[in-house]
Design a protein around this motif. Structure first.
Motif, short mmCIF file in Angstrom:
data_model
loop_
_atom_site.label_atom_id
_atom_site.label_comp_id
_atom_site.label_asym_id
_atom_site.label_seq_id
_atom_site.Cartn_x
_atom_site.Cartn_y
_atom_site.Cartn_z
N ARG A 35 0.83 -1.19 0.00
CA ARG A 35 0.00 0.00 0.00
C ARG A 35 0.88 1.26 0.00
N ILE A 36 1.97 1.19 0.77
CA ILE A 36 2.87 2.33 0.84
C ILE A 36 3.52 2.58 -0.52
N MET A 37 3.82 1.49 -1.26
CA MET A 37 4.38 1.64 -2.60
C MET A 37 3.39 2.39 -3.51
N VAL A 38 2.13 2.02 -3.42
CA VAL A 38 1.11 2.69 -4.25
C VAL A 38 1.04 4.17 -3.86
N GLU A 39 1.07 4.45 -2.57
CA GLU A 39 1.03 5.84 -2.12
C GLU A 39 2.27 6.61 -2.58
N SER A 40 3.41 5.92 -2.62
CA SER A 40 4.64 6.56 -3.07
C SER A 40 4.53 6.93 -4.55
N ASP A 41 3.90 6.07 -5.34
CA ASP A 41 3.71 6.38 -6.76
C ASP A 41 2.87 7.64 -6.93
N LYS A 42 1.82 7.73 -6.12
CA LYS A 42 0.95 8.90 -6.16
C LYS A 42 1.74 10.16 -5.80
N LEU A 43 2.56 10.01 -4.76
CA LEU A 43 3.38 11.11 -4.27
C LEU A 43 4.35 11.56 -5.35
N MET A 44 4.95 10.60 -6.02
CA MET A 44 5.92 10.92 -7.06
C MET A 44 5.22 11.67 -8.19
N ASP A 45 4.00 11.26 -8.49
CA ASP A 45 3.23 11.96 -9.53
C ASP A 45 3.00 13.42 -9.13
N LEU A 46 2.68 13.65 -7.85
CA LEU A 46 2.46 15.02 -7.38
C LEU A 46 3.75 15.83 -7.49
N ILE A 47 4.86 15.20 -7.15
CA ILE A 47 6.15 15.89 -7.24
C ILE A 47 6.47 16.23 -8.70
N LYS A 48 6.22 15.28 -9.59
CA LYS A 48 6.56 15.49 -11.01
C LYS A 48 5.68 16.54 -11.65
N PHE A 49 4.36 16.45 -11.44
CA PHE A 49 3.43 17.27 -12.22
C PHE A 49 2.67 18.30 -11.40
N GLY A 50 2.88 18.35 -10.08
CA GLY A 50 2.19 19.35 -9.27
C GLY A 50 0.73 19.00 -9.05
N ILE A 51 0.01 19.90 -8.41
CA ILE A 51 -1.39 19.59 -8.09
C ILE A 51 -2.37 20.38 -8.97
N LEU A 52 -1.88 21.43 -9.66
CA LEU A 52 -2.81 22.31 -10.36
C LEU A 52 -3.11 21.84 -11.77
N ASP A 53 -4.34 22.04 -12.14
CA ASP A 53 -4.74 21.89 -13.52
C ASP A 53 -4.22 23.13 -14.23
N ARG A 54 -3.65 22.98 -15.42
CA ARG A 54 -3.20 24.21 -16.06
C ARG A 54 -3.38 24.17 -17.57
N GLU A 55 -3.50 25.34 -18.10
CA GLU A 55 -3.70 25.50 -19.54
C GLU A 55 -2.35 25.40 -20.23
N PRO A 56 -2.33 24.94 -21.49
CA PRO A 56 -1.05 24.81 -22.21
C PRO A 56 -0.20 26.09 -22.17
N GLN A 57 -0.82 27.27 -22.23
CA GLN A 57 -0.01 28.49 -22.26
C GLN A 57 0.72 28.73 -20.94
N GLN A 58 0.26 28.06 -19.89
CA GLN A 58 0.92 28.23 -18.59
C GLN A 58 2.13 27.32 -18.45
N LEU A 59 2.25 26.44 -19.46
CA LEU A 59 3.24 25.37 -19.32
C LEU A 59 4.63 25.86 -18.97
N HIS A 60 5.08 26.87 -19.70
CA HIS A 60 6.47 27.27 -19.46
C HIS A 60 6.57 28.54 -18.63
N ARG A 61 5.64 28.66 -17.73
CA ARG A 61 5.63 29.76 -16.81
C ARG A 61 6.99 29.86 -16.09
N GLU A 62 7.53 31.08 -16.09
CA GLU A 62 8.80 31.28 -15.39
C GLU A 62 8.55 31.36 -13.88
N VAL A 63 9.48 30.88 -13.11
CA VAL A 63 9.34 30.97 -11.64
C VAL A 63 9.60 32.40 -11.19
#
Lengths: 233, 233
Positions: free
Chosen positions: A205-233
């Protein structure tokens, strides 16, 4: 439980105990084992050098001959546990060296949990750092920072293969990921510290949760429009 | 430093001390203040009820009359500090209720750091939970969970206004964000625990770092192609 005795050196100017040969080694090892148990059980302040000497079956005089002071004894215990954990990381890094960065991180998170469960005394000992005097804590935090340097090297090398968003440095990304995984690993350990078998049974179960966590780290939590893709920090 | 005395109730079946009136209140408050100091200084095991009674200027008999046991005394201290921290969160939530979710979280992270620095004894006391017996720790972790419920309600309500990626629940997002901010706040506190003024001087830098962190939480670390945008978890 197996006890590992790896490298041993004093911070103060004096001959290293290692140089004194095998018999001394065995005595020192016994004192360290007893000390780590005592410190992890009672914390630094409440730990008694009397009980340590008793547990290690040495005189208190011999204990202080080798370790000089309770403070120094504690520092040597910390070094001992850190070099054990460093060795564990190196073994792990060799085993999974062909995995990509994210798999590597995930598996190391899992490995850390497993190690903490297999060595409850060690992992409890590491927690005693929170209740030290400012001076002693500063020394120990220095040792921890030093111990982390090598593993940071390995991780920084690995993260170079990841295509990061514009404006995010490898250092930033690594800091973020380790904070997330440390936070989550700690919350698991808090939750299961007194029922380790349950945690081991839940590794899937922890492995499954880790996969979810990794997805959050990779792609963030926000839905975003294509034009926001390369938003500068 | 101001000491807050908020709500007070025993876990065991007995008349609440609150009902016994003002003078008792004052004595109980004094005992709690002395106990929190003693526990945060020495940890649970090494804390002495003798020194607590002395510090609070009460007899040991009176201390045990009100608190029954060292264990119970510790539990009441924990309740006291938790209800203080709950009150602080509620005050904060009222102040910033018009901010959006991310600003709210960021400012609360900062507020937590400030509170920990203004109340070093309280924040050190909260750390003593790591060195308890399994039974006592279970009780205290239960109290912590309960105390977090109300703030979770407020945060869950707030996060509803955020447009999350497909497949991510509000619960998941909240768990992720709080893990990241807790992890980072803890690392700041570890770093600066013995030089709080430095941390207060660096609040501006910490704000900038929080913005960066929030960006990582929102958009993740990976560069991605438009077709990956709505990747299912």
């Amino acid at each position: 439980m197996r006890w590992f005795f790896l490298r041993f050196s004093f911070t103060r100017k004096r001959t290293s105990i290692c140089e004194e040969g095998g018999v001394v080694h065995e005595v020192v090892e016994r004192i360290l084992k007893a000390s780590i148990e005592e410190f992890s059980e009672k914390g630094y302040a409440a730990a008694s050098t009397n009980s340590i000497a008793k547990k290690a079956k040495v005189s208190k005089g011999l204990l202080f001959h080798y370790f000089k002071s309770k403070e120094n004894l504690y520092i040597e215990c910390y070094k001992h546990v850190l070099s054990w954990s460093k060795k564990k990381f190196e073994e792990f890094a060799k085993q999974v060296k062909n995995e990509d960065f994210f798999e590597f991180i995930k598996k190391w998170g899992l490995q850390k949990i497993t190690l903490a469960i297999e060595n409850p005394v060690y992992s409890k000992f590491l927690l005693t750092v929170t209740n030290l005097s400012p001076k002693l804590r500063a020394i120990v935090l220095g040792l921890i920072r030093e111990a982390l340097l090598d593993s940071r090297e390995i991780l920084l090398e690995k993260i170079k293969s990841v295509k990061l968003r514009r404006g995010i440095s490898e250092e930033d990304a690594l800091k973020f990921i380790t904070a997330v995984f440390d936070g989550v690993a700690n919350s698991y350990l808090d939750q299961y510290r007194d029922k380790p078998e349950e945690l081991l049974n839940n590794l899937e179960r922890i492995m499954v949760e880790s996969d979810k966590l990794m997805d959050l780290i990779k792609f963030g939590i926000l839905d975003r429009e294509p034009q926001q893709l390369h938003r500068e920090v």
